[in-house]
Design a protein around this motif. Structure first.
Motif, PDB file in Angstrom:
ATOM      1  N   ALA A  66      -2.013  24.969 -16.802  1.00 40.76           N
ATOM      2  CA  ALA A  66      -0.917  25.952 -16.832  1.00 40.76           C
ATOM      3  C   ALA A  66       0.153  25.575 -15.818  1.00 40.76           C
ATOM      4  O   ALA A  66       1.359  25.578 -16.108  1.00 40.76           O
ATOM      5  CB  ALA A  66      -1.464  27.353 -16.554  1.00 40.76           C
ATOM      6  N   LEU A  67      -0.278  25.230 -14.600  1.00 39.48           N
ATOM      7  CA  LEU A  67       0.689  24.893 -13.543  1.00 39.48           C
ATOM      8  C   LEU A  67       1.440  23.605 -13.874  1.00 39.48           C
ATOM      9  O   LEU A  67       2.673  23.558 -13.794  1.00 39.48           O
ATOM     10  CB  LEU A  67      -0.055  24.699 -12.213  1.00 39.48           C
ATOM     11  CG  LEU A  67      -0.471  25.956 -11.455  1.00 39.48           C
ATOM     12  CD1 LEU A  67      -1.330  25.574 -10.256  1.00 39.48           C
ATOM     13  CD2 LEU A  67       0.754  26.748 -11.008  1.00 39.48           C
ATOM     14  N   ILE A  68       0.702  22.590 -14.249  1.00 38.16           N
ATOM     15  CA  ILE A  68       1.328  21.270 -14.371  1.00 38.16           C
ATOM     16  C   ILE A  68       2.335  21.234 -15.534  1.00 38.16           C
ATOM     17  O   ILE A  68       3.263  20.428 -15.532  1.00 38.16           O
ATOM     18  CB  ILE A  68       0.234  20.180 -14.500  1.00 38.16           C
ATOM     19  CG1 ILE A  68       0.725  18.863 -13.899  1.00 38.16           C
ATOM     20  CG2 ILE A  68      -0.232  19.981 -15.923  1.00 38.16           C
ATOM     21  CD1 ILE A  68      -0.379  17.850 -13.625  1.00 38.16           C
ATOM     22  N   MET A  69       2.160  22.163 -16.493  1.00 40.77           N
ATOM     23  CA  MET A  69       3.119  22.213 -17.605  1.00 40.77           C
ATOM     24  C   MET A  69       4.359  23.012 -17.248  1.00 40.77           C
ATOM     25  O   MET A  69       5.251  23.181 -18.071  1.00 40.77           O
ATOM     26  CB  MET A  69       2.468  22.787 -18.868  1.00 40.77           C
ATOM     27  CG  MET A  69       1.401  21.886 -19.480  1.00 40.77           C
ATOM     28  SD  MET A  69       1.915  20.166 -19.704  1.00 40.77           S
ATOM     29  CE  MET A  69       3.040  20.285 -21.083  1.00 40.77           C
ATOM     30  N   ARG A 114       9.965  17.493 -26.554  1.00 37.95           N
ATOM     31  CA  ARG A 114       9.021  17.519 -25.429  1.00 37.95           C
ATOM     32  C   ARG A 114       8.284  18.848 -25.426  1.00 37.95           C
ATOM     33  O   ARG A 114       8.563  19.721 -26.250  1.00 37.95           O
ATOM     34  CB  ARG A 114       9.788  17.377 -24.106  1.00 37.95           C
ATOM     35  CG  ARG A 114      10.352  16.015 -23.858  1.00 37.95           C
ATOM     36  CD  ARG A 114      10.952  15.967 -22.464  1.00 37.95           C
ATOM     37  NE  ARG A 114      11.475  14.650 -22.176  1.00 37.95           N
ATOM     38  CZ  ARG A 114      10.741  13.636 -21.732  1.00 37.95           C
ATOM     39  NH1 ARG A 114       9.448  13.778 -21.555  1.00 37.95           N
ATOM     40  NH2 ARG A 114      11.294  12.466 -21.476  1.00 37.95           N
ATOM     41  N   ARG A 115       7.402  19.000 -24.485  1.00 34.93           N
ATOM     42  CA  ARG A 115       6.718  20.288 -24.375  1.00 34.93           C
ATOM     43  C   ARG A 115       7.268  21.017 -23.153  1.00 34.93           C
ATOM     44  O   ARG A 115       7.433  20.428 -22.086  1.00 34.93           O
ATOM     45  CB  ARG A 115       5.205  20.095 -24.239  1.00 34.93           C
ATOM     46  CG  ARG A 115       4.588  19.398 -25.452  1.00 34.93           C
ATOM     47  CD  ARG A 115       3.112  19.635 -25.575  1.00 34.93           C
ATOM     48  NE  ARG A 115       2.804  20.985 -25.999  1.00 34.93           N
ATOM     49  CZ  ARG A 115       2.594  21.374 -27.256  1.00 34.93           C
ATOM     50  NH1 ARG A 115       2.649  20.489 -28.243  1.00 34.93           N
ATOM     51  NH2 ARG A 115       2.328  22.628 -27.543  1.00 34.93           N
ATOM     52  N   SER A 116       7.553  22.311 -23.322  1.00 38.04           N
ATOM     53  CA  SER A 116       8.059  23.104 -22.195  1.00 38.04           C
ATOM     54  C   SER A 116       7.112  24.260 -21.896  1.00 38.04           C
ATOM     55  O   SER A 116       6.316  24.659 -22.755  1.00 38.04           O
ATOM     56  CB  SER A 116       9.446  23.672 -22.474  1.00 38.04           C
ATOM     57  OG  SER A 116       9.840  23.418 -23.740  1.00 38.04           O
ATOM     58  N   PRO A 117       7.227  24.810 -20.692  1.00 35.02           N
ATOM     59  CA  PRO A 117       6.312  25.894 -20.289  1.00 35.02           C
ATOM     60  C   PRO A 117       6.576  27.173 -21.068  1.00 35.02           C
ATOM     61  O   PRO A 117       7.630  27.343 -21.700  1.00 35.02           O
ATOM     62  CB  PRO A 117       6.630  26.077 -18.810  1.00 35.02           C
ATOM     63  CG  PRO A 117       8.001  25.524 -18.621  1.00 35.02           C
ATOM     64  CD  PRO A 117       8.168  24.433 -19.633  1.00 35.02           C
TER      65      PRO A 117
END
Ligand code: G3H
Length: 544
Positions: free
Chosen positions: A205-208, A178-181
């Motif tokens: 930026a926020l939603i990730m 998955r993708r993480s911040p």
């Protein structure tokens, strides 16, 4: 060629008397805010304030004065650092509630914010128009485009999440990717699209799952203040912190090394200065939208009506203050007179006036000293043999600058190289296609190019080398960023990273995975985690 005239009195008359400003436009003023958003609270600032002036001057008899439209805090370095600490605490090295929240939970918060923002549309649109003098109609479009961008971002994230909700089996390893911040993002937008371009990095930026420190644009900042309470209500404490101030505030923030991503739209000089403050530059990811000097190349067989209309909008929409504006036009010599005649006729029809006037094209310039800078570019070109070929071109009164079409511009002139970011249109003619191609390849910038022609063989022969020098080749149309689902990028000094709805989600995240050897005990444990919905990362839930 027509002689330049300087009808500065006519320009002066375009500035209004107070009584001529429409009541609903004036009703947005003043916007005085002492607040900033930090750690989930709207705080009152007791220090120095900045008085904000509109580029619109108001006439009082024979005198004209810039309209004061409001004021806002000039935070110091210490307060900026407290806001940064709030963002760091909310991220908490990836352990915070926001970075570990489910994608669905983050989407809900962003959607809640968008609903609250929409309720403030009229106030925001008017404040934007007062401060940057974009026409009221275009400010409305910028607002709506931004809301649509948020909705598209939500849809794109759902799609990304659905695509990552399965497991990969490779050799004897099971994995979920998955993708993480990334961490704390510093977001800074530009004056020409203070809402849209700021949100084009802020929202992804926020939603990730990152936490954000957002600095209001240098010009175009008042419109952000009505949004503080929307951010405060929609997001958990510290996830978004909003500050206003200058270099004193930013320097310690960057020097702290705590910023993981710099999302900045502005000049390469400012971007370089900020990046170089970071003690470990390799830890800093930069997402940058910088200068451009997009060229239009009008070939001998171009459809001239189309080329002129696209070049007009491309070079002069919002006074040429778009990073994607056409900033240098090369026309095949055999068609140069025809191009100039039609182009100047088009410029003469542009309406110069105040941003609330229906159909207005040319409005006051918001950057201090901008008219004088543009005058300098014109004078330099005239001294080296160019001419202002449209009547009245280059006339100046205070912040109003009548568009100037300059011909024949060549490489000795500053305007051939410098990004004018204003209503000056340099035109050159060529007999050999190598001349405009050399212009593109020798330019410091590499954002886009517009190519006008009809012969498929010639167009194809130009497209192939040009796509390797810029980020987008526009055929028979002006340069532009949209649609926002298309990649928006640049080479050389024009950009770092790619922004589109799809790409931005990736720019503000990194792929992370959980991997386990494919043995019964691991499979049983994974099944227990998944069935019990014990993890937000390790999950096969499907967001519709
Ligand atoms: O200023 C640069 C903007 O991203 C340009 O966007 O082409 O939609 O006007 P636009």
């Amino acid at each position: 060629m027509p002689k330049p005239q300087v009808p500065t009195d006519r320009l002066a008359e375009l500035f209004p008397e107070a009584s001529a400003i429409p009541a609903d436009y004036a009703a947005a003023l003043p916007c005085d805010s002492k607040e900033y958003l930090m750690g989930g609270e709207l705080r009152a600032w007791g220090g120095p304030m900045q008085e904000i002036h509109s580029p619109i001057l108001v006439r009082h008899g024979q005198e004209m004065h810039p309209q004061i439209i409001g004021s806002c805090p000039v935070l110091n370095g210490e307060t900026g650092m407290l806001a940064l600490d709030a963002a760091c605490r909310a991220f908490d090295n990836g352990r915070g509630a926001w970075p570990t929240m489910s994608v669905g939970g983050r989407i809900k918060a962003v959607e809640d914010f968008a609903r609250r923002m929409v309720a403030k549309r009229e106030e925001i649109v008017r404040l934007m128009s007062w401060e940057i003098c974009k026409s009221l109609a275009d400010c409305g479009k910028e607002f709506d485009r931004t809301v649509e961008y948020i909705q598209d971002t939500v849809s794109a994230l759902k799609e990304l999440d659905r695509a990552s909700s399965g497991f990969v089996m490779e050799a004897d390893i099971l994995g979920q990717i998955r993708r993480s911040p990334l961490g704390v993002v510093l977001c800074m937008g530009p004056f020409n699209y203070p809402l849209n371009e700021t949100f084009a990095t802020l929202i992804p930026a926020l939603i990730m799952g990152n936490t954000v420190l957002m600095k209001t644009p240098k010009i175009g900042k008042l419109l952000i203040f009505p949004l503080l309470e929307c951010f405060c209500a929609a997001f958990p404490a510290g996830v978004i912190n909003i500050i206003s101030g200058g270099r004193d505030m930013l320097t310690p923030i960057m020097a702290s090394g705590k910023v993981t991503v710099l999302a900045f739209i502005g000049t390469s000089r400012a971007a370089d200065a900020m990046r170089s403050l970071h003690p470990k530059p390799h830890r800093l990811r930069c997402v940058l939208g910088l200068e451009a000097k997009n060229a239009a190349i009008v070939l001998e067989d171009a459809d001239m009506a189309q080329a002129v209309s696209e070049c007009l909008r491309g070079s002069l929409a919002f006074n040429g203050q778009r990073c994607t504006a056409i900033k240098m036009i090369h026309v095949a010599r055999a068609r140069a007179d025809e191009f100039l005649e039609r182009f100047c006729a088009g410029v003469a029809k542009l309406k110069v006036g105040m941003p609330w006037e229906p159909g207005v094209d040319i409005t006051p310039l918001p950057e201090p000293g901008k008219a004088a800078y543009l005058q300098g570019l014109v004078e330099d070109a005239l001294a080296l043999g160019a001419t202002v070929v449209n009547p009245g071109g280059g006339a100046v009164r205070e912040t109003l600058f009548a568009p100037a079409v300059l011909y024949a511009v060549d490489e000795r002139m500053r305007v051939y190289h410098e990004e004018q970011f204003g209503p000056v249109v340099p035109v050159a003619s060529f007999t050999d296609i190598e001349e405009p191609l050399r212009y593109v390849s020798e330019s410091s910038y590499g954002q886009q190019v517009s190519l006008f022609g009809t012969d498929p063989d010639q167009m194809a022969a130009l497209i192939d080398p040009l796509v390797n020098q810029v980020g987008r080749v526009n055929l028979n149309s002006q340069c532009q960023r949209g649609p926002d689902n298309f990649p928006f990028t640049g080479r050389k000094d024009s950009a770092e990273g790619t922004l589109s709805v799809h790409d931005a989600l990736r720019a503000f995240s990194i792929r992370s995975l959980v991997a386990a050897r494919d043995v019964e005990a691991n499979k049983a444990m994974l099944t227990a985690i998944l069935n019990g919905r014990k993890s937000t990362f390790l999950s096969t839930d499907y967001i519709f």
